[in-house]
Design an enzyme around this catalytic site. Sequence first.
Site, short mmCIF file in Angstrom:
data_model
loop_
_atom_site.label_atom_id
_atom_site.label_comp_id
_atom_site.label_asym_id
_atom_site.label_seq_id
_atom_site.Cartn_x
_atom_site.Cartn_y
_atom_site.Cartn_z
CG PHE A 1 35.69 44.04 39.92
CD1 PHE A 1 35.65 42.92 40.46
CD2 PHE A 1 35.87 44.15 38.63
CE1 PHE A 1 35.66 41.58 39.86
CE2 PHE A 1 35.81 43.13 37.86
CZ PHE A 1 35.77 41.82 38.66
CE LYS A 2 38.62 41.02 37.58
NZ LYS A 2 39.35 40.87 36.35
CG ASP A 3 42.55 47.52 42.84
OD1 ASP A 3 43.56 47.11 42.75
OD2 ASP A 3 42.22 48.64 42.48
CB THR B 1 43.01 39.66 37.11
OG1 THR B 1 41.75 39.41 37.09
CG2 THR B 1 43.90 38.64 37.97
#
Length: 476
Positions: free
Chosen positions: A116-118, A149
């Site tokens: 999800f960090k993308d 991250t």
Amino acid sequence: MLYLSTRGHPDRKHFCDILLEGLAPDGGLYLPEHYPKISDAQLTELRQAYHMQGYAELAFRILSLYIDDIPPADLKRLCEKTYTAEVFGTREIVPLRHLEDGLWIEALSNGPTLAFKDMAMQLLGNLFEYELARRGEELNILGATSGDTGSAAEYAMRGKQGVRVFMTSPHGRMSPFQQAQMFSLQDANIHNLAIQGVFDDCQDIVKAVSNDHAFKARYKIGTVNSINWARLLAQVVYYFAGYIQATESNDQKVSFTVPSGNFGNICAGHVARQMGLPIDRLVVATNENDVLDEFFRTGAYRVRGAADTHETSSPSMDISKASNFERFVFDLVGRDAGRTRQLFAEGVAQQGFFDLGADPVFQDAHAKYGFESGKSQHADRLATIRDTWERFGQIIDTHTADGVKVARDLRGDPAVPMIVLETALPIKFAETIEEALGRAPERPAKFEGIEQLPKRVQVLPADVARVKAYIAAHCD
């Protein structure tokens, strides 16, 4: 829109200044002076924009409420460059998938590094490159990662003009896939520093360097961790996208369950709720490192040392010092900067804890802000992964499994959809998936054999001076 420090520094700054800065000069975190409020008519417009024009348009409209020092045409172009079906796999960018009655998963992990960090980091890379070119400057990014991250930042920044990345991670405490994603990168502007300690040691190093103002100024140090407001702001967008997909009218509410260690992802949900998005509850899901669950149950925030920070099968949440928590506490205590400074600069930094259990403001954590929490352990992860596969034919990663377990425990009114925010694709934690299912998860073709690629990484002790010396040696 101007930004202030949670600890009361008198300066007020524009978005592009805090984009490149990281922590405020007094060690506080930046927040907007106020949260823009979304009217019912505006929410209808955002709903139509997402359905008809797509995620990039939704992002542009929400970001525009907070960014007034980038020309709108440029900001729109940056959003369109970032959020494409080619990069994220679908037109929806963050599609919802139904799991069972009242329970949904929002897919946030279809970007370049499968996490999800993308969602925020891809935008951050484009924002950095844009603003540095506009100023004719360079930036040295210092970050800390417990797993995702780091790779998201490095894939977003690799080859970017004017940017170097120095990414710290806890030596030996990430999954083999996570390590390979980062350490196999050979780009000259990417530096991996494996720190002999836990994630909190890495995070402490980043904050210590950021608080050395002379060093920070000389080497133009910035951050990509979620202490950077721009990254958290980008995450606000997918709460709106999840809500819009789960509802047909603005009088409907939804709840979100968020696997959380550093409080950044769910803090974005707090911001969305403060803006007026109809969120019923925000549920914090922790693993064995349950500092946040303890706070929302008791009002006591108690940081644990390295010896008491457990190494778990959801390693991206192996965190005992949630760096974004200060943003929420600032709002919780009525935006009282002096009180916030006392709680964190004195209570946490000097004593390792604070306790609001007897304070009336603690009741607001649920009543006013919608927060609840729950905890999941290794056996729960295995059982949830197994159940989700056997009943629904879906394989979920270990962190998302923590979220699903806690969401089921606290689901509440079945008429209010509960959306679990997906953390990563299962391949990033293949060992635990195999333990649960007796089979390996699917691996995207581009990552075949990644663990066997040559590694480029420097192992260092948990020593601020050694990290500074490394940065200086590669910048001078």
